[in-house]
Design an enzyme around this catalytic site. Structure first.
Site: not given
Ligand code: APR
Length: 316
Positions: A9-11, A34, A89, A125, A127, A158, A182
């Site tokens: 995934g190359a986003g 990707d 999302r 990772v 979701n 965070r 998560h």
């Protein structure tokens, strides 16, 4: 032989993860893949052109893969694979809204990892991460300790940031921890939070701690709402890259990760955010830490919230 890591995934998440991994300069090769034609190769070229300035020798390789498995030869021999493929999302969406669409993607990716990199440690990772991690394990059929998810390092980062900002202290002086899922049943663990060794509860009133806990739980959504398109990637990629580094270096670092739980805290048969020791073979062991009764109850609640959905992914 040098280490090889693949980022699928190359986003936004994948490309920043690949950048961080390359800049560590501990890998011989970082592969970025990707389904998009050209994008991974273009990003790899761009990253390689930064080597002289940033001073790293790692080679970045970009590969376009097909949903039929074409192009996956590029990942052969990977020691670690980070799976970031899938939709992020949009504002107002919950991570769970991504379940069906991302399940198709993660299953297909995982099957190809099993075929082309059968010895890799897999860090998921995409979701909703607790469910996608469970699915990746089912689809790869890898031992459960060799497939785990990223959430706790990010949520903890965070929480740490919010505590440091509120008390106007360096982030380095803050020790924090979040466990659980998560999502809505994230379990920030105030009893394990310290600032310069002092318990957080001595430095902040309970309602302020609760406010930061809520802010942490909504940490991703807050970024989402501001970005409007796409979701957070700087802090997430920092977290995922650290986990891949711990695998590559066989460091034994203890981090909160989405791991298969088998009896710890009285919980079994579910992927859940707990502390674990990371090494070359994946998770060496789950580290049970002392928690208050309320925190254990929160963890059990989180386990039950994700259990049914995780069982469902077998059919997606
Ligand atoms: N194989 C490989 N890559 C794929 C596949 C697939 N089968 N399907 C989609 N992708 C790629 C897309 O082409 C896109 O480039 O995954 C990439 C996702 O990138 P972004 O849309 O920028 O999303 P990103 O912010 O990187 O988030 C990825 O991580 O945090 C989670 O919720 C987030 O699930 C999302 C994932």
């Amino acid at each position: 032989m040098g280490k090889k890591v693949t980022v699928v995934g190359a986003g936004f998440y994948g490309s920043t993860t690949a950048q961080r991994l390359a800049e560590y300069d501990i890998f011989e090769t970082v592969v970025l893949t990707d389904i998009l034609e050209g994008r991974p190769a273009g990003l790899a070229l761009d990253l390689n052109q930064s080597r002289a300035v940033e001073g790293f020798e790692t080679k970045v390789v970009g590969a376009t893969t097909g949903t039929d498995g074409s192009g996956y030869e590029a990942i052969e021999g990977s020691d670690v694979v980070v799976v970031t493929a899938g939709f992020p999302r949009k504002p107002g969406m919950s991570r769970m809204d991504l379940l069906e669409v991302n399940a198709k993607i993660v299953r297909q990716v995982a099957e190809n990892i099993a075929k082309y990199a059968p010895n890799a440690v897999v860090i998921v990772v995409s979701n909703p991460v607790d469910e996608m991690t469970a699915l990746a394990q089912i689809a790869t059929q890898f031992p459960k300790n060799r497939v785990f998810g990223q959430a706790g390092v990010l949520d903890t980062a965070r929480f740490t940031n919010f505590i440091a900002e509120t008390l106007a202290v360096p982030v380095k002086s803050v020790e924090a921890l979040t466990l659980g899922s998560h999502g809505d049943t994230m379990v920030p663990v105030p009893s394990k939070c310290k600032v310069n060794g002092k318990p957080l509860s001595d430095l902040m009133p309970a309602d302020k701690i609760e406010e930061l806990v809520v802010k942490t739980r909504n940490g991703g959504a807050e970024v989402n709402n501001l970005l409007k398109t796409g979701s957070a990637f700087y802090a997430p990629s920092a977290a995922a890259a650290r986990m891949a580094k711990a695998v590559a270096e066989d460091s034994g670092a203890v981090m909160p990760v989405c791991a298969w739980v088998d009896g710890e805290y009285g919980i079994s048969g579910v992927y859940l955010g707990v502390l674990a020791e990371i090494g070359a073979t994946g998770l060496k062991k789950i580290v049970e830490t002392d928690l208050t009764d309320t925190e254990v109850a929160g963890l059990k609640e989180a386990a039950e919230a994700v259990r049914a959905k995780q069982a469902d992914v077998a059919n997606l």
